[in-house]
Design an enzyme around this catalytic site. Structure first.
Site, PDB file in Angstrom:
ATOM      1  N   SER A 112       0.803  -1.221   0.000  1.00  0.00           N
ATOM      2  CA  SER A 112       0.000   0.000   0.000  1.00  0.00           C
ATOM      3  C   SER A 112       0.840   1.276   0.000  1.00  0.00           C
ATOM      4  CB  SER A 112      -0.950  -0.045   1.196  1.00  0.00           C
ATOM      5  OG  SER A 112      -1.871   0.990   1.103  1.00  0.00           O
ATOM      6  N   HIS A 113       0.696   2.073   1.067  1.00  0.00           N
ATOM      7  CA  HIS A 113       1.372   3.368   1.145  1.00  0.00           C
ATOM      8  C   HIS A 113       2.791   3.234   1.683  1.00  0.00           C
ATOM      9  CE1 HIS A 113      -0.390   2.289   4.932  1.00  0.00           C
ATOM     10  NE2 HIS A 113       0.513   3.052   5.530  1.00  0.00           N
ATOM     11  N   ASP A 276      -2.055   6.788  -3.336  1.00  0.00           N
ATOM     12  CA  ASP A 276      -0.935   6.053  -2.734  1.00  0.00           C
ATOM     13  C   ASP A 276      -0.448   4.910  -3.640  1.00  0.00           C
ATOM     14  OD1 ASP A 276      -3.061   4.290  -2.408  1.00  0.00           O
ATOM     15  OD2 ASP A 276      -2.241   3.469  -0.552  1.00  0.00           O
ATOM     16  N   ASP A 278      -0.984   1.694  -4.022  1.00  0.00           N
ATOM     17  CA  ASP A 278      -1.901   0.781  -4.711  1.00  0.00           C
ATOM     18  C   ASP A 278      -3.229   1.435  -5.074  1.00  0.00           C
ATOM     19  OD1 ASP A 278      -2.632   0.926  -2.014  1.00  0.00           O
ATOM     20  OD2 ASP A 278      -3.460  -1.094  -1.995  1.00  0.00           O
ATOM     21  N   ASP A 280      -5.613   3.167  -3.379  1.00  0.00           N
ATOM     22  CA  ASP A 280      -6.858   3.252  -2.611  1.00  0.00           C
ATOM     23  C   ASP A 280      -6.938   4.503  -1.731  1.00  0.00           C
ATOM     24  OD1 ASP A 280      -5.008   2.267  -0.830  1.00  0.00           O
ATOM     25  OD2 ASP A 280      -6.055   0.390  -0.403  1.00  0.00           O
ATOM     26  N   ARG A 281      -5.792   5.123  -1.439  1.00  0.00           N
ATOM     27  CA  ARG A 281      -5.830   6.347  -0.613  1.00  0.00           C
ATOM     28  C   ARG A 281      -5.810   7.600  -1.488  1.00  0.00           C
ATOM     29  NH1 ARG A 281      -2.255   5.555   4.816  1.00  0.00           N
ATOM     30  NH2 ARG A 281      -3.076   3.504   5.348  1.00  0.00           N
ATOM     31  N   LYS A 375     -11.380   1.124  -0.406  1.00  0.00           N
ATOM     32  CA  LYS A 375     -11.367   2.552  -0.642  1.00  0.00           C
ATOM     33  C   LYS A 375     -10.833   2.795  -2.051  1.00  0.00           C
ATOM     34  CE  LYS A 375      -7.269   2.838   2.347  1.00  0.00           C
ATOM     35  NZ  LYS A 375      -7.144   1.514   2.946  1.00  0.00           N
TER      36      LYS A 375
HETATM   37  C1  G16 Z   1      -5.066  -0.255   5.673  1.00  0.00           C
HETATM   38  C2  G16 Z   1      -6.518  -0.573   5.752  1.00  0.00           C
HETATM   39  C3  G16 Z   1      -7.258   0.683   6.131  1.00  0.00           C
HETATM   40  C4  G16 Z   1      -6.732   1.241   7.426  1.00  0.00           C
HETATM   41  C5  G16 Z   1      -5.242   1.389   7.379  1.00  0.00           C
HETATM   42  C6  G16 Z   1      -4.786   1.672   8.777  1.00  0.00           C
HETATM   43  O1  G16 Z   1      -4.868   0.734   4.694  1.00  0.00           O
HETATM   44  O2  G16 Z   1      -6.988  -1.055   4.513  1.00  0.00           O
HETATM   45  O3  G16 Z   1      -8.601   0.432   6.220  1.00  0.00           O
HETATM   46  O4  G16 Z   1      -7.230   2.507   7.679  1.00  0.00           O
HETATM   47  O5  G16 Z   1      -4.650   0.206   6.943  1.00  0.00           O
HETATM   48  O6  G16 Z   1      -3.443   1.814   8.840  1.00  0.00           O
HETATM   49  P1  G16 Z   1      -2.753   1.849  10.272  1.00  0.00           P
HETATM   50  O7  G16 Z   1      -3.158   0.588  10.977  1.00  0.00           O
HETATM   51  O8  G16 Z   1      -1.299   1.923   9.950  1.00  0.00           O
HETATM   52  O9  G16 Z   1      -3.252   3.065  10.963  1.00  0.00           O
HETATM   53  P2  G16 Z   1      -3.878   0.551   3.459  1.00  0.00           P
HETATM   54  O10 G16 Z   1      -4.092   1.748   2.601  1.00  0.00           O
HETATM   55  O11 G16 Z   1      -2.518   0.492   4.100  1.00  0.00           O
HETATM   56  O12 G16 Z   1      -4.274  -0.733   2.830  1.00  0.00           O
END
Ligand code: G16
Length: 539
Positions: A112-113, A276, A278, A280-281, A375
Site C-alpha cells: 500500500s502506502h 498512494d 496501490d 486506494d488512498r 477505498k
Molecule cells: C489499511 C486498511 C485501512 C486502514 C489502514 C490503517 O490501509 O486497509 O482500512 O485505515 O490500513 O493503517 P494503520 O493501521 O497503519 O493506521 P492501506 O491503505 O494500508 O491498505
C-alpha cells in the site's frame, strides 16, 4: 509438473489492517512468500476449481511474486486467474473485477502506502468474494496455519508472459491477461457524469494529479487526460517504478510535500489530488488549500446529490473511530445513520453488504463507497470534481461553506514511529488500566468527560472488536490512541486529536490542538516511555 516442496514455518506471518506487510527482503527469503500463500489457500479450504483476480502495484518483487503465485495456484488446482497486464492492478480496480466477474476473491501484491524497493516493504492483500479484505476470523486462521505449515505445492512450469492480453494455460489452470484499466473506467462511468466533467475541463479548469510513481499513473492518465480532457501533463510521476523513485507513496502533507508546496505556490492549479502506492488512498488539495480526509468524507456526504449514482439517496455513512466526527454531523442533519467502526476497511464491508451504508472513510486518507469493497483514490477525486463541476465553487469555497454550516473540527494525527514493540504494547496496556481514573479530571484547560477503549459490536455478524483507546472531553474534543496495523517492523503509536469550533475557522491547526497534544503525551507518558519529545510525523 506439480511439485510438493517441504518447508518450515517462519511464525511471523500475522496479517495487519491491510494484509501481510513485511520488509521486501523478508518476503524474498526462501519459501517465505510461498508459505504464506499456501497458508491462505489452506485456510479457505483450498483453491480447487476457484477463480481469482491477481495483480500488484508494480513494486520491487511484484513480478517474481506473481510468477510464484501463478505456479502455486495452478499446482493447487485453481480454475482460472484474471491477471492485470504486466502484473499491474490497483486495489480498487481489483475489487471491481472480483465483483464484476463474481470470482472467489483476489490477491493484490502491495504494501500500500509503505515505501517500496529492495530496502522497502512488500505485502499481500487477500480479498474474498465480497471484493473486500477478509474478517479477523479468517486472518487468524491463516496465521495459525502459517505457524504449522510443512509443505506447499508449486508447478515447475516456465514463467508466464504477462505482457500480452489474452488467454494462456499452465497445468490445468486458465490464465486471462486483461487490461486492468478498462473495466475500472466503465465502472466509474456508471457512477459519475463524465460529460459534466469533460465540460469542466473544457472550461479551462486545471488540475494536477500526483501518482507518486505508483500504480495509479496509467489509470489517471487514461481517465483525467485521455477521457476527460485535462491538459496533457496534468498527471505527474505517472509511471509505476519498482521503488517509487524513492518516494514514500503515502499521499499526505508530509510524504507528498512536493504537491502541497506546488499547490501553495503561484503556479498552483485549481485542484490537485494524489493517490498512494496501490491507489486506494487519496489526498485532496485546492489552490492554497488542504482538505483533511475527515472533512473530505463529510463534504462528499453532504453533496451526494451531485453524483448520478447517489442522487436518489444513500443508505448511510460510516467512519473509523479515529476519524473526526465531521461526517456524523452531516449524517445527523440529513437524517442518515452514521456508523463508527474500528480501523480497517474490512469493517465497512458488512455494513455495505447489508445496505446499511453507501459512503465511508477514514482519517488515513481513504474514502470510498459501496461501488466496490475497498477505498478508491480516483473515485474520491472524481467525486470532488463532480461537486466542483455542479456548483462552480472552488475547493476552498466548498470547504469553508461546509464549516459555516456545521462548524469546523480541527483535526490532526501524530505518529510516534520506530518504537520497540514491547514498549508500545505496555504503554497501551497501562493507559487502558488508567482510563477509568481520568473521568472528570482537568488537563491543560480541558475537562475529561469519559475515557474508555473503543469497542465495536458488528451489527451484522455479531462479532466484537476492541481497537484503540479514546478520551472524550466535555467541549467535544477527543484524543484517540492506537497502534498502527500496517507497519513492517517495530511499532508506531498513532495519536489522533480533534477539537470542534463553531465560529473561528482560521486558526492554525497545530496551535489549536497544542494543549490537547500536551495532554495526550502526559496522560500516556509518551516521552518517559519512548524517549520521544515530539511526534515523528504530523498529518
Ligand atoms: C489499511 C486498511 C485501512 C486502514 C489502514 C490503517 O490501509 O486497509 O482500512 O485505515 O490500513 O493503517 P494503520 O493501521 O497503519 O493506521 P492501506 O491503505 O494500508 O491498505
Amino acid at each position: 509438473m506439480i511439485q510438493t516442496i517441504k518447508t518450515q514455518p517462519y511464525g511471523d506471518q500475522k496479517m495487519g489492517t491491510g494484509g501481510l506487510r513485511k520488509k521486501t527482503k523478508v518476503m524474498m527469503q526462501e519459501n517465505y512468500f510461498e508459505n504464506f500463500i499456501q497458508s491462505v489457500f489452506n485456510a479457505i479450504g483450498g483453491v480447487k476449481g476457484k477463480t481469482y483476480v491477481v495483480g500488484g502495484d508494480g513494486r520491487c518483487f511484484n513480478a517474481e511474486a506473481i510468477q510464484k503465485f501463478i505456479k502455486m495456484a495452478a499446482a493447487n488446482g485453481a480454475k482460472k486467474l484474471l491477471i492485470g497486464q504486466n502484473g499491474y492492478m490497483s486495489t480498487p480496480a481489483g475489487s471491481n473485477l472480483i465483483l464484476k466477474n463474481k470470482t472467489n476473491g483476489g490477491f493484490t501484491f502491495s504494501a500500500s502506502h509503505n515505501p517500496g524497493g529492495i530496502n522497502g516493504d512488500f505485502g499481500v492483500k487477500y480479498a474474498n468474494e465480497t471484493g473486500g479484505q477478509v474478517p479477523t476470523s479468517i486472518t487468524d486462521k491463516i496465521y495459525q496455519l502459517s505457524k504449522e505449515i510443512t509443505e506447499y505445492k508449486i508447478s515447475d512450469a516456465a514463467d508466464v508472459d504477462l505482457s500480452q492480453i489474452g488467454f494462456q494455460k499452465i497445468e490445468d489452470m486458465e490464465i486471462e491477461v486483461i487490461d486492468p484499466i478498462s473495466d475500472y473506467v466503465t465502472m466509474l462511468e456508471k457512477i459519475f457524469d463524465f460529460n459534466a466533467l469533460k465540460n469542466l475541463f473544457k472550461s479551462g479548469f486545471s488540475m494536477r494529479f500526483d501518482a507518486m510513481n505508483a500504480i495509479t499513473g496509467p489509470y489517471a492518465t487514461r481517465i483525467f487526460e485521455d477521457i476527460l480532457g485535462a491538459k496533457q501533463g496534468s498527471v505527474i510521476r505517472a509511471t509505476p517504478l519498482p521503488d517509487f523513485g524513492g518516494l514514500h507513496p503515502d499521499p499526505n502533507l508530509v510524504y507528498d510535500k512536493d504537491l502541497v508546496d506546488f499547490m501553495y505556490s503561484a503556479q498552483a492549479t485549481d485542484f490537485a489530488g494524489a493517490n498512494d502506492g496501490d491507489g486506494d488512498r487519496n489526498m485532496i488539495l485546492g489552490r492554497h488549500f488542504f482538505v483533511t480526509p475527515s472533512d473530505s468524507l463529510a463534504i462528499l456526504t453532504d453533496n451526494y446529490q451531485y453524483v448520478p449514482a447517489y442522487k436518489n439517496g444513500i443508505y448511510g455513512v460510516a467512519k473509523s473511530a479515529a476519524t473526526s466526527t465531521a461526517v456524523c454531523r452531516v449524517a445527523q442533519a440529513r437524517n442518515l445513520p452514521c456508523y463508527v467502526v474500528p480501523t480497517g476497511w474490512k469493517y465497512f464491508v458488512n455494513l455495505m453488504d447489508s445496505n446499511r451504508i453507501t459512503l465511508c472513510g477514514e482519517e488515513s486518507f481513504g474514502t470510498g463507497s459501496s461501488h466496490i469493497r475497498e477505498k478508491d483514490g480516483i473515485w474520491a477525486i472524481l467525486f470532488w470534481l463532480s461537486i466542483i463541476a455542479a456548483t462552480g465553487k472552488s475547493v476552498e469555497q466548498i470547504t469553508r461553506e461546509h464549516w459555516e454550516k456545521y462548524g469546523r473540527i480541527y483535526y490532526m494525527r501524530f505518529d510516534f514511529e520506530g518504537l520497540d514493540t514491547s514498549v508500545a504494547d505496555k504503554l497501551m496496556t497501562d493507559l487502558e488500566e488508567k482510563l477509568p481514573s481520568l473521568k472528570d479530571k482537568y488537563f491543560n484547560g480541558y475537562e475529561i468527560q469519559n475515557a474508555a477503549p473503543f469497542v465495536y459490536n458488528d451489527p451484522v455478524d455479531g462479532s466484537t472488536t476492541k481497537n484503540g483507546l479514546v478520551i472524550d472531553f466535555k467541549d467535544g474534543s477527543k484524543i484517540t490512541y492506537r497502534l498502527s496495523g500496517t507497519g513492517s517492523s517495530g511499532a508506531t503509536l498513532r495519536v489522533y486529536i480533534e477539537s470542534p469550533d463553531k465560529t473561528n475557522f482560521n486558526q492554525d491547526t497545530q496551535q489549536k490542538l497544542q494543549n490537547l497534544l500536551k495532554t495526550a503525551m502526559e496522560v500516556a507518558e509518551i516521552s518517559i516511555r519512548t524517549g520521544k519529545t515530539k511526534a515523528d510525523v504530523n498529518t
